[in-house]
Scaffold this motif. Structure first.
Motif, short mmCIF file in Angstrom:
data_model
loop_
_atom_site.label_atom_id
_atom_site.label_comp_id
_atom_site.label_asym_id
_atom_site.label_seq_id
_atom_site.Cartn_x
_atom_site.Cartn_y
_atom_site.Cartn_z
N VAL A 1 34.71 40.61 42.68
CA VAL A 1 35.85 40.30 43.55
C VAL A 1 36.01 38.79 43.69
N ARG A 2 34.89 38.10 43.88
CA ARG A 2 34.94 36.64 44.03
C ARG A 2 35.42 35.98 42.74
N ARG A 3 34.91 36.45 41.60
CA ARG A 3 35.29 35.83 40.32
C ARG A 3 36.75 36.10 39.95
N LEU A 4 37.22 37.29 40.22
CA LEU A 4 38.58 37.66 39.82
C LEU A 4 39.65 37.14 40.77
N LEU A 5 39.36 37.20 42.08
CA LEU A 5 40.41 36.94 43.07
C LEU A 5 40.04 35.86 44.09
N ASP A 6 38.82 35.36 44.02
CA ASP A 6 38.35 34.33 44.95
C ASP A 6 38.48 34.79 46.40
N LEU A 7 38.04 36.01 46.65
CA LEU A 7 38.09 36.57 47.99
C LEU A 7 36.70 36.55 48.62
N LYS A 8 36.69 36.48 49.96
CA LYS A 8 35.42 36.48 50.69
C LYS A 8 35.33 37.71 51.57
N LYS A 9 34.11 38.16 51.80
CA LYS A 9 33.89 39.31 52.68
C LYS A 9 34.26 38.93 54.11
N SER A 10 35.01 39.82 54.76
CA SER A 10 35.36 39.61 56.16
C SER A 10 34.33 40.30 57.06
N SER A 11 34.45 40.07 58.33
CA SER A 11 33.52 40.70 59.27
C SER A 11 33.84 42.18 59.49
N PHE A 12 35.04 42.58 59.14
CA PHE A 12 35.47 43.98 59.34
C PHE A 12 35.02 44.85 58.18
#
Length: 215
Positions: free
Chosen positions: A180-191
């Protein structure tokens, strides 16, 4: 010897006649069910149950409410929202969003064609087989790839990047975090999203914007 016109006509056996009556009765019942379905669809009362053969797992009510609230705040009152392979969000989102908000469900399951123009048939295996005018159209894209596989996430990511102006919210397994990080540069949220029928896999919510102030 003359034969009357009635005698010329083929005569149906009692079994055939009964079969025809049953056929017409089933047809009439089917038409009534379709009419009822159309009426319920207008009123938003139809419940479509998850199909595990399509790897469908609906969110629980708390998760639906939370993700819908995030989507509405992120998009704004006149915004555009895309749901990619997460159909259980549609009804609540349609209920709570401003009428001017454009909501589109991209989904493989044709049962959701009942949502009319808000439904676009989508197969993750063909990530760009969607209308060209949807490029960079949506203020936020919410996605939940149906399978925890590199192929499925990679192809779904292509669709997400095509659709979004900027904001992305992705729900998928914790084991997909690096990809997910490599493809979309997204971070895990607290939810952490939950499902109505508990899954064995740990599920996370990934975003490229802060959602903590909404949840």
């Amino acid at each position: 010897m003359s034969i009357s016109e009635d005698e010329d006509l083929p005569q149906l056996s009692s079994e055939t006649f009964a079969g025809l009556q049953e056929f017409y009765k089933e047809q009439e019942d089917r038409e009534k069910r379709l009419e009822l379905l159309a009426s319920e669809t207008i009123n938003g009362d139809v419940t479509i149950h998850e199909n595990w053969q399509l790897s469908q797992f609906w969110y629980d009510d708390r998760t639906i409410e939370a993700l819908v609230d995030v989507a509405i705040k992120a998009a704004g009152s006149n915004g555009n929202i895309a749901l990619v392979s997460c159909p259980s969000l549609y009804r609540k989102l349609k209920e709570k969003a401003d009428p001017n908000c454009d909501i589109t469900l991209f989904e493989y399951d044709k049962r959701f064609a009942m949502y009319g123009k808000d439904f676009i048939m989508y197969d993750y295996k063909f990530p760009l087989a969607i209308p060209r005018d949807k490029s960079s159209y949506y203020d936020i894209v919410l996605a939940d790839p149906p399978f925890l596989s590199e192929e499925c996430l990679t192809k779904t990511a292509v669709t997400i990047k095509f659709l979004t102006k900027r904001k992305i919210l992705l729900c998928t397994g914790a084991i997909m975090a690096d990809l997910v990080r490599r493809l979309l540069d997204l971070k895990k949220s607290s939810f952490e999203p939950k499902h109505a029928n508990n899954l064995a896999n740990e599920f996370w919510c990934y975003t490229n914007f802060n959602i903590d102030d909404v949840l």
